[in-house]
Design a protein around this motif. Structure first.
Motif, short mmCIF file in Angstrom:
data_model
loop_
_atom_site.label_atom_id
_atom_site.label_comp_id
_atom_site.label_asym_id
_atom_site.label_seq_id
_atom_site.Cartn_x
_atom_site.Cartn_y
_atom_site.Cartn_z
N ARG A 1 11.09 1.36 -4.54
CA ARG A 1 10.01 1.57 -3.53
C ARG A 1 10.36 1.44 -2.06
NH1 ARG A 1 7.30 2.42 -0.33
NH2 ARG A 1 4.96 2.11 0.01
N LYS B 1 0.74 -1.18 -0.02
CA LYS B 1 0.22 0.05 -0.04
C LYS B 1 0.71 1.31 0.04
CE LYS B 1 -3.32 -2.46 2.79
NZ LYS B 1 -2.29 -3.51 3.19
N ASP B 2 0.15 2.34 -0.71
CA ASP B 2 1.08 3.75 -0.80
C ASP B 2 1.69 3.97 0.67
OD1 ASP B 2 0.38 3.79 -3.20
OD2 ASP B 2 -1.11 5.01 -3.05
#
Length: 152
Positions: free
Chosen positions: A113, A61-62
């Motif tokens: 990420r 998730k972000d």
């Protein structure tokens, strides 16, 4: 990355997951690894890592804080790791994702990420064993943070 098959790994992970239940909600998410022959070209290896990376990124998730496990990652002592876990929670990062790659490692996209990296040394370990080692170290971090003699 990959499915855990061996009962002894499942049992060990279940034990530490049970122990940690009083400190945190632990969720283990398995993502299918890419089928690949033994010998691959560099381009084919990159394709495998990219496909696996897309699957992994689809589960993140972000707002999650991502720690990628990689041989080239940052090594730290158990005490330093415990302090980091404590500080993440203190500063609002309560959802921490530890990402373990497949046999070829993590894609560039997953590494990009990641908010941080973690290495348990230069040794290569099967991802099934790494899961057990990781969950034990996370449990150890909680024990260190509450002053438990478990760490000694």
């Amino acid at each position: 990355m990959g499915k855990l098959k061996e009962k002894y790994f499942k049992d060990g992970i279940a034990e530490y997951k049970k122990r940690m239940s009083k400190f945190a909600k632990v969720e283990l998410i398995e993502v299918p690894d890419e089928k690949a022959p033994e010998s691959l070209s560099e381009a084919e290896m990159q394709q495998v890592k990219d496909a696996e990376g897309e699957r992994l990124l689809g589960k993140i998730k972000d707002r999650d804080w991502v720690i990628a496990l990689a041989i080239e990652g940052k090594q730290r002592s158990s005490e330093a790791f415990a302090k980091e876990i404590d500080q993440l929670a203190t500063y609002g990062h309560s959802d921490i994702d530890f990402v373990i790659g497949g046999s070829l490692g993590l894609s560039k996209a997953v590494m990009k990420r990641a908010d941080n990296t973690l290495s348990f040394g230069k040794l290569t370990m099967p991802h099934q064993l790494m899961r057990l080692v990781l969950i034990e170290q996370v449990y150890r971090a909680f024990m260190i943070n509450i002053g438990s003699p478990y760490h000694k």
